[in-house]
Scaffold this motif. Structure first.
Motif, PDB file in Angstrom:
ATOM      1  N   THR A   1     -31.930 -67.117 -52.267  1.00 50.82           N
ATOM      2  CA  THR A   1     -31.203 -67.796 -53.346  1.00 50.82           C
ATOM      3  C   THR A   1     -29.733 -67.952 -52.966  1.00 50.82           C
ATOM      4  O   THR A   1     -29.040 -66.952 -52.716  1.00 50.82           O
ATOM      5  N   PRO A   2     -29.231 -69.176 -52.894  1.00 55.24           N
ATOM      6  CA  PRO A   2     -27.833 -69.376 -52.488  1.00 55.24           C
ATOM      7  C   PRO A   2     -26.868 -69.040 -53.632  1.00 55.24           C
ATOM      8  O   PRO A   2     -27.228 -69.034 -54.804  1.00 55.24           O
ATOM      9  N   GLY A   3     -25.666 -68.707 -53.244  1.00 60.29           N
ATOM     10  CA  GLY A   3     -24.602 -68.546 -54.227  1.00 60.29           C
ATOM     11  C   GLY A   3     -24.551 -67.197 -54.909  1.00 60.29           C
ATOM     12  O   GLY A   3     -23.804 -67.048 -55.891  1.00 60.29           O
ATOM     13  N   LEU A   4     -25.297 -66.225 -54.463  1.00 61.66           N
ATOM     14  CA  LEU A   4     -25.269 -64.915 -55.114  1.00 61.66           C
ATOM     15  C   LEU A   4     -24.003 -64.160 -54.718  1.00 61.66           C
ATOM     16  O   LEU A   4     -23.527 -64.239 -53.580  1.00 61.66           O
ATOM     17  N   GLY A   5     -23.462 -63.424 -55.650  1.00 66.06           N
ATOM     18  CA  GLY A   5     -22.258 -62.654 -55.385  1.00 66.06           C
ATOM     19  C   GLY A   5     -22.550 -61.432 -54.534  1.00 66.06           C
ATOM     20  O   GLY A   5     -23.699 -61.000 -54.362  1.00 66.06           O
ATOM     21  N   GLY A   6     -21.461 -60.858 -54.012  1.00 68.49           N
ATOM     22  CA  GLY A   6     -21.605 -59.718 -53.135  1.00 68.49           C
ATOM     23  C   GLY A   6     -22.260 -58.518 -53.809  1.00 68.49           C
ATOM     24  O   GLY A   6     -23.081 -57.819 -53.204  1.00 68.49           O
ATOM     25  N   ASP A   7     -21.899 -58.265 -55.086  1.00 71.92           N
ATOM     26  CA  ASP A   7     -22.481 -57.128 -55.804  1.00 71.92           C
ATOM     27  C   ASP A   7     -23.972 -57.325 -56.020  1.00 71.92           C
ATOM     28  O   ASP A   7     -24.755 -56.370 -55.937  1.00 71.92           O
ATOM     29  N   VAL A   8     -24.377 -58.551 -56.317  1.00 68.96           N
ATOM     30  CA  VAL A   8     -25.796 -58.841 -56.531  1.00 68.96           C
ATOM     31  C   VAL A   8     -26.580 -58.628 -55.227  1.00 68.96           C
ATOM     32  O   VAL A   8     -27.667 -58.043 -55.229  1.00 68.96           O
ATOM     33  N   ILE A   9     -26.023 -59.109 -54.129  1.00 67.36           N
ATOM     34  CA  ILE A   9     -26.676 -58.929 -52.831  1.00 67.36           C
ATOM     35  C   ILE A   9     -26.777 -57.448 -52.493  1.00 67.36           C
ATOM     36  O   ILE A   9     -27.814 -56.959 -52.010  1.00 67.36           O
ATOM     37  N   LYS A  10     -25.683 -56.732 -52.755  1.00 60.89           N
ATOM     38  CA  LYS A  10     -25.674 -55.296 -52.450  1.00 60.89           C
ATOM     39  C   LYS A  10     -26.758 -54.567 -53.242  1.00 60.89           C
ATOM     40  O   LYS A  10     -27.457 -53.704 -52.707  1.00 60.89           O
ATOM     41  N   GLN A  11     -26.889 -54.919 -54.529  1.00 57.58           N
ATOM     42  CA  GLN A  11     -27.905 -54.275 -55.363  1.00 57.58           C
ATOM     43  C   GLN A  11     -29.314 -54.657 -54.898  1.00 57.58           C
ATOM     44  O   GLN A  11     -30.226 -53.817 -54.879  1.00 57.58           O
ATOM     45  N   ALA A  12     -29.506 -55.907 -54.511  1.00 50.98           N
ATOM     46  CA  ALA A  12     -30.817 -56.368 -54.043  1.00 50.98           C
ATOM     47  C   ALA A  12     -31.217 -55.622 -52.780  1.00 50.98           C
ATOM     48  O   ALA A  12     -32.377 -55.216 -52.610  1.00 50.98           O
ATOM     49  N   VAL A  13     -30.229 -55.441 -51.876  1.00 48.93           N
ATOM     50  CA  VAL A  13     -30.505 -54.731 -50.634  1.00 48.93           C
ATOM     51  C   VAL A  13     -30.844 -53.265 -50.930  1.00 48.93           C
ATOM     52  O   VAL A  13     -31.796 -52.697 -50.368  1.00 48.93           O
ATOM     53  N   SER A  14     -30.076 -52.640 -51.815  1.00 46.87           N
ATOM     54  CA  SER A  14     -30.308 -51.234 -52.151  1.00 46.87           C
ATOM     55  C   SER A  14     -31.682 -51.038 -52.772  1.00 46.87           C
ATOM     56  O   SER A  14     -32.431 -50.136 -52.379  1.00 46.87           O
ATOM     57  N   ASP A  15     -32.035 -51.900 -53.728  1.00 44.23           N
ATOM     58  CA  ASP A  15     -33.349 -51.797 -54.375  1.00 44.23           C
ATOM     59  C   ASP A  15     -34.471 -52.078 -53.377  1.00 44.23           C
ATOM     60  O   ASP A  15     -35.521 -51.425 -53.402  1.00 44.23           O
ATOM     61  N   GLY A  16     -34.220 -53.060 -52.512  1.00 40.58           N
ATOM     62  CA  GLY A  16     -35.255 -53.417 -51.538  1.00 40.58           C
ATOM     63  C   GLY A  16     -35.541 -52.284 -50.566  1.00 40.58           C
ATOM     64  O   GLY A  16     -36.707 -51.956 -50.300  1.00 40.58           O
ATOM     65  N   VAL A  17     -34.497 -51.676 -50.031  1.00 38.59           N
ATOM     66  CA  VAL A  17     -34.678 -50.563 -49.098  1.00 38.59           C
ATOM     67  C   VAL A  17     -35.362 -49.394 -49.787  1.00 38.59           C
ATOM     68  O   VAL A  17     -36.266 -48.753 -49.223  1.00 38.59           O
ATOM     69  N   ARG A  18     -34.921 -49.103 -51.032  1.00 38.82           N
ATOM     70  CA  ARG A  18     -35.526 -47.997 -51.784  1.00 38.82           C
ATOM     71  C   ARG A  18     -37.022 -48.226 -51.988  1.00 38.82           C
ATOM     72  O   ARG A  18     -37.845 -47.322 -51.768  1.00 38.82           O
ATOM     73  N   ASP A  19     -37.399 -49.429 -52.382  1.00 43.97           N
ATOM     74  CA  ASP A  19     -38.814 -49.711 -52.651  1.00 43.97           C
ATOM     75  C   ASP A  19     -39.640 -49.767 -51.364  1.00 43.97           C
ATOM     76  O   ASP A  19     -40.805 -49.342 -51.345  1.00 43.97           O
ATOM     77  N   ILE A  20     -39.047 -50.293 -50.291  1.00 42.61           N
ATOM     78  CA  ILE A  20     -39.772 -50.314 -49.010  1.00 42.61           C
ATOM     79  C   ILE A  20     -40.023 -48.886 -48.531  1.00 42.61           C
ATOM     80  O   ILE A  20     -41.095 -48.573 -47.980  1.00 42.61           O
ATOM     81  N   ASP A  21     -39.066 -48.012 -48.753  1.00 39.65           N
ATOM     82  CA  ASP A  21     -39.268 -46.606 -48.381  1.00 39.65           C
ATOM     83  C   ASP A  21     -40.415 -45.997 -49.188  1.00 39.65           C
ATOM     84  O   ASP A  21     -41.221 -45.213 -48.650  1.00 39.65           O
ATOM     85  N   ALA A  22     -40.503 -46.342 -50.473  1.00 45.19           N
ATOM     86  CA  ALA A  22     -41.597 -45.839 -51.303  1.00 45.19           C
ATOM     87  C   ALA A  22     -42.944 -46.367 -50.809  1.00 45.19           C
ATOM     88  O   ALA A  22     -43.943 -45.636 -50.771  1.00 45.19           O
ATOM     89  N   LEU A  23     -42.950 -47.641 -50.415  1.00 45.23           N
ATOM     90  CA  LEU A  23     -44.179 -48.222 -49.857  1.00 45.23           C
ATOM     91  C   LEU A  23     -44.582 -47.510 -48.561  1.00 45.23           C
ATOM     92  O   LEU A  23     -45.763 -47.219 -48.342  1.00 45.23           O
ATOM     93  N   SER A  24     -43.597 -47.238 -47.705  1.00 47.95           N
ATOM     94  CA  SER A  24     -43.880 -46.572 -46.437  1.00 47.95           C
ATOM     95  C   SER A  24     -44.423 -45.168 -46.659  1.00 47.95           C
ATOM     96  O   SER A  24     -45.348 -44.719 -45.961  1.00 47.95           O
TER      97      SER A  24
END
Length: 309
Positions: free
Chosen positions: A208-231
């Motif tokens: 999604t284009p145009g997302l702010g830095g805080d939104v990207i940071k939160q998306a990355v944090s949530d994504g890594v956390r959930d991928i770790d749970a999947l692993s």
């Protein structure tokens, strides 16, 4: 009692035939190596041999079931190992997306790479077991258990696992629902995590284009956390498959012991003692030779032979 020449002749013939039959039976036993050829030879031993044979057949069926289960568990363990490596690659891509210098085009490239990993994971989840079914088919399905729909990947198999027809529980599949769509959430109270759902969400956010830095940071944090749970969930499921593989070694030892015991019991019931059998054959042969000599003497006792002598 008056014994006529005819009576002596008939008696000699009967004795000769009896001795010949006994000699033939002894020879058959030596040739076959079996003391019990038919149930009439020894009904008790024949019944014992039949029970032992049934136990051998059951042990062989259990062995085939064990080999089928071991094959599936090996494939499942390998598949989950492959999935773990793919999730690790996905985690690294998501971490890279948090780079503050990345533009929308850079994050879109990462999203496309994640989409490729997602497709590989779907292929792993639908891996064939080589016997017409699927490793993660649960209780069984004739078609790939995971289907990609506009709403996301859904599971079309039956939750649980199918077992081989054996005296001991031997799985022939893995619960795909739990493995791929049922990872415990990292946050208490949240719904279970789906491998594909987590990746779809991260791919959508990074694309999604145009997302702010805080939104990207939160998306990355949530994504890594959930991928770790999947692993972690995949690791637990893989460990369970590995434990099952270890258990098959013990099961195989028990099956082999049961088969050997049945073979021994059958041998004791129907096999021939060769030393005793050879001695018996020699005795029967001596008896048959004696009967032949007796018959030849009886043939010379007729009145005509006496007169002509």
């Amino acid at each position: 009692m008056r014994i006529t020449a005819a009576n002596a002749f008939e008696s000699s013939i009967g004795n000769l035939q009896k001795r010949q039959q006994e000699l033939s039976q002894a020879q058959d036993r030596l040739t076959s190596g079996k003391r019990v050829a038919t149930a009439s030879d020894d009904p008790v031993a024949a019944a014992r041999a039949e029970r032992a044979l049934a136990a051998m057949v059951r042990a062989e069926a259990n062995q085939r079931a064990l080999e089928a289960s071991r094959n599936v568990m090996q494939q499942a363990e390998t598949a989950m190992g492959d999935a773990g490596e793919l999730l690790q690659q996905a985690r690294e891509l998501v971490l890279n997306a948090g780079n503050g210098s990345y533009a929308d085009a850079d994050r879109k490239t990462l999203a496309n790479a994640l989409r490729g990993i997602r497709e590989q994971l779907l292929s792993v989840a639908n891996r064939n077991d080589g016997a017409g079914s699927y490793v993660f088919a649960g209780q069984g399905t004739d078609s790939p258990p995971f289907v990609d729909t506009p709403a996301g990947v859904v599971y079309r198999g039956a939750a649980g696992q199918s077992d081989a027809p054996s005296d001991e529980p031997l799985p022939l599949s893995v619960d795909g629902q739990q493995t791929w769509l049922g990872a415990p959430a990292a946050v208490a109270g949240d719904p279970a995590l789906s491998v594909f759902g987590v990746l779809d969400r991260v791919i959508g956010q990074l694309g999604t284009p145009g997302l702010g830095g805080d939104v990207i940071k939160q998306a990355v944090s949530d994504g890594v956390r959930d991928i770790d749970a999947l692993s972690n969930n995949l690791g637990a499921q893989r460990a369970a498959a590995g434990e099952m593989l270890n258990r098959t070694d013990s099961v195989e030892a028990r099956i082999s012991a049961a088969k050997l015991a049945a073979q021994t019991d059958r041998s004791l019931a129907e096999d021939l003692d060769m030393v005793q059998a050879i001695s018996d054959f020699q005795n029967k042969q001596s008896g048959y030779d004696a009967a032949l000599k007796t018959y030849s003497l009886v043939q010379k006792q007729s009145l005509f032979q006496y007169i002509s002598a």
